[in-house]
Design a protein around this motif. Structure first.
Motif, mmCIF file in Angstrom:
data_model
loop_
_atom_site.group_PDB
_atom_site.id
_atom_site.type_symbol
_atom_site.label_atom_id
_atom_site.label_comp_id
_atom_site.label_asym_id
_atom_site.label_seq_id
_atom_site.Cartn_x
_atom_site.Cartn_y
_atom_site.Cartn_z
ATOM 1 N N ASP A 44 23.831 28.877 58.546
ATOM 2 C CA ASP A 44 22.359 28.439 58.443
ATOM 3 C C ASP A 44 21.609 28.938 59.830
ATOM 4 O O ASP A 44 20.477 29.473 59.812
ATOM 5 C CB ASP A 44 22.350 27.066 58.885
ATOM 6 C CG ASP A 44 22.778 26.193 57.696
ATOM 7 O OD1 ASP A 44 22.695 26.855 56.599
ATOM 8 O OD2 ASP A 44 23.093 24.908 57.621
ATOM 9 N N LEU A 45 22.301 29.232 60.879
ATOM 10 C CA LEU A 45 21.900 29.700 62.293
ATOM 11 C C LEU A 45 21.376 31.345 62.153
ATOM 12 O O LEU A 45 20.515 31.937 62.773
ATOM 13 C CB LEU A 45 22.662 29.563 63.325
ATOM 14 C CG LEU A 45 22.485 28.250 64.254
ATOM 15 C CD1 LEU A 45 23.382 28.034 65.102
ATOM 16 C CD2 LEU A 45 20.868 28.388 64.814
ATOM 17 N N LYS A 46 22.415 31.813 61.170
ATOM 18 C CA LYS A 46 22.469 33.220 61.158
ATOM 19 C C LYS A 46 20.928 33.836 61.024
ATOM 20 O O LYS A 46 20.319 34.903 61.476
ATOM 21 C CB LYS A 46 23.545 33.907 60.407
ATOM 22 C CG LYS A 46 23.485 35.242 60.157
ATOM 23 C CD LYS A 46 24.816 35.933 60.706
ATOM 24 C CE LYS A 46 24.610 37.599 60.494
ATOM 25 N NZ LYS A 46 23.601 38.329 61.105
ATOM 26 N N ALA A 49 18.818 33.492 63.716
ATOM 27 C CA ALA A 49 19.224 34.513 64.827
ATOM 28 C C ALA A 49 18.982 35.730 64.501
ATOM 29 O O ALA A 49 18.327 36.502 65.392
ATOM 30 C CB ALA A 49 20.710 34.361 64.978
ATOM 31 N N ASP A 50 18.793 36.201 63.234
ATOM 32 C CA ASP A 50 18.365 37.537 62.823
ATOM 33 C C ASP A 50 16.852 37.627 63.017
ATOM 34 O O ASP A 50 16.587 38.963 63.374
ATOM 35 C CB ASP A 50 18.840 37.725 61.340
ATOM 36 C CG ASP A 50 20.450 38.059 61.057
ATOM 37 O OD1 ASP A 50 21.130 38.261 62.141
ATOM 38 O OD2 ASP A 50 20.664 37.943 59.932
ATOM 39 N N LYS A 51 16.188 36.785 62.640
ATOM 40 C CA LYS A 51 14.672 36.982 62.802
ATOM 41 C C LYS A 51 14.358 37.100 64.274
ATOM 42 O O LYS A 51 13.565 37.773 64.664
ATOM 43 C CB LYS A 51 14.175 35.649 62.074
ATOM 44 C CG LYS A 51 14.078 35.552 60.700
ATOM 45 C CD LYS A 51 13.454 34.267 60.055
ATOM 46 C CE LYS A 51 13.568 34.409 58.447
ATOM 47 N NZ LYS A 51 13.162 33.040 58.046
ATOM 48 N N TYR A 52 15.176 36.255 64.979
ATOM 49 C CA TYR A 52 14.914 36.154 66.590
ATOM 50 C C TYR A 52 15.158 37.681 67.150
ATOM 51 O O TYR A 52 14.473 38.279 67.876
ATOM 52 C CB TYR A 52 15.875 34.932 67.246
ATOM 53 C CG TYR A 52 15.770 35.238 68.599
ATOM 54 C CD1 TYR A 52 14.569 34.794 69.539
ATOM 55 C CD2 TYR A 52 17.104 35.743 69.154
ATOM 56 C CE1 TYR A 52 14.849 34.938 70.832
ATOM 57 C CE2 TYR A 52 16.996 35.943 70.527
ATOM 58 C CZ TYR A 52 16.123 35.412 71.404
ATOM 59 O OH TYR A 52 16.021 35.604 72.799
ATOM 60 N N MET A 53 16.092 38.160 66.597
ATOM 61 C CA MET A 53 16.432 39.588 67.378
ATOM 62 C C MET A 53 15.646 40.573 66.691
ATOM 63 O O MET A 53 15.261 41.388 67.437
ATOM 64 C CB MET A 53 18.063 39.961 66.559
ATOM 65 C CG MET A 53 19.165 39.125 67.381
ATOM 66 S SD MET A 53 19.073 39.239 69.208
ATOM 67 C CE MET A 53 19.532 40.784 69.377
ATOM 68 N N ALA A 54 15.038 40.522 65.360
ATOM 69 C CA ALA A 54 14.178 41.332 65.012
ATOM 70 C C ALA A 54 12.868 41.267 65.942
ATOM 71 O O ALA A 54 12.369 42.274 66.276
ATOM 72 C CB ALA A 54 13.936 41.239 63.448
ATOM 73 N N LEU A 55 12.547 40.063 66.199
ATOM 74 C CA LEU A 55 11.309 39.938 66.959
ATOM 75 C C LEU A 55 11.702 40.382 68.445
ATOM 76 O O LEU A 55 10.691 41.127 68.911
ATOM 77 C CB LEU A 55 10.941 38.430 67.173
ATOM 78 C CG LEU A 55 9.908 38.006 67.945
ATOM 79 C CD1 LEU A 55 8.534 38.592 67.396
ATOM 80 C CD2 LEU A 55 9.644 36.388 67.825
ATOM 81 N N LEU A 56 12.568 40.367 68.881
ATOM 82 C CA LEU A 56 13.139 40.580 70.284
ATOM 83 C C LEU A 56 13.069 42.255 70.521
ATOM 84 O O LEU A 56 12.528 42.935 71.138
ATOM 85 C CB LEU A 56 14.492 40.143 70.584
ATOM 86 C CG LEU A 56 14.784 40.027 71.915
ATOM 87 C CD1 LEU A 56 13.865 39.279 72.976
ATOM 88 C CD2 LEU A 56 16.269 39.800 72.190
ATOM 89 N N GLN A 57 13.646 42.872 69.196
ATOM 90 C CA GLN A 57 13.566 44.316 69.068
ATOM 91 C C GLN A 57 12.439 44.979 69.183
ATOM 92 O O GLN A 57 11.835 45.955 69.826
ATOM 93 C CB GLN A 57 14.489 44.979 68.184
ATOM 94 C CG GLN A 57 15.943 44.857 68.245
ATOM 95 C CD GLN A 57 16.706 45.118 67.356
ATOM 96 O OE1 GLN A 57 16.318 44.816 65.811
ATOM 97 N NE2 GLN A 57 18.113 45.141 67.352
#
Length: 148
Positions: A44-46, A49-57
């Motif tokens: 569920d978190l993945k 977390a993936d969206k968050y990492m994409a935003l961060l990048q």
């Protein structure tokens, strides 16, 4: 406190190897269930977390690499404030650390189980004498056969 040097050691007594084997099997089943629960939560978190990492990048590309990005709530980009919540990735990594540690314990317990099954198969009822078992973080590391 004689145990203070090794706080993760404990001692248990069993009527015999079969009883220890059943204890180990219960530990294995419990761990497998808890690992599965954690993996479900991670699934569920993945996504988050993936969206968050994409935003961060994306923000790193705009702001420039090497810029120390605050992991807190807000980043200013030329008058545009982007607010995001770092928790999904932190939570995901914490769950993953626990999952890895539990999987290691599961592997160790499974090795012990295999050995115990051999003992039970080879010795059968001859193995059924009282035993003392030393455990480290819940994993049997020493078996003392007390009486024959």
């Amino acid at each position: 406190m004689g145990m203070s040097t090794a706080p993760d050691l404990e001692l248990m007594t069993f009527k015999g190897v079969k009883e220890l084997l059943s204890y180990v099997n219960n530990q294995i089943n419990d761990l497998e269930k808890r690992i599965k629960d954690i993996e479900d939560m991670m699934g569920d978190l993945k996504v988050k977390a993936d969206k968050y990492m994409a935003l961060l990048q994306m923000i790193e590309e705009i702001v420039g690499k090497g810029q120390q990005l605050p992991l807190s709530t807000a980043v200013e980009l030329t008058g545009l404030k982007i607010i995001f919540d770092p928790r999904p990735i932190d939570e995901y990594e914490t769950l993953n650390e626990s999952r890895k540690a539990m999987a290691d314990r599961l592997t160790a317990l499974t090795r012990v189980k295999d050995i115990l099954e051999v003992i039970v198969n080879k010795l059968g009822d001859k193995a059924e004498v009282p035993i003392l078992v030393e455990l480290k973080t819940g994993i049997p590391i020493k078996i003392i056969f007390r009486s024959w």
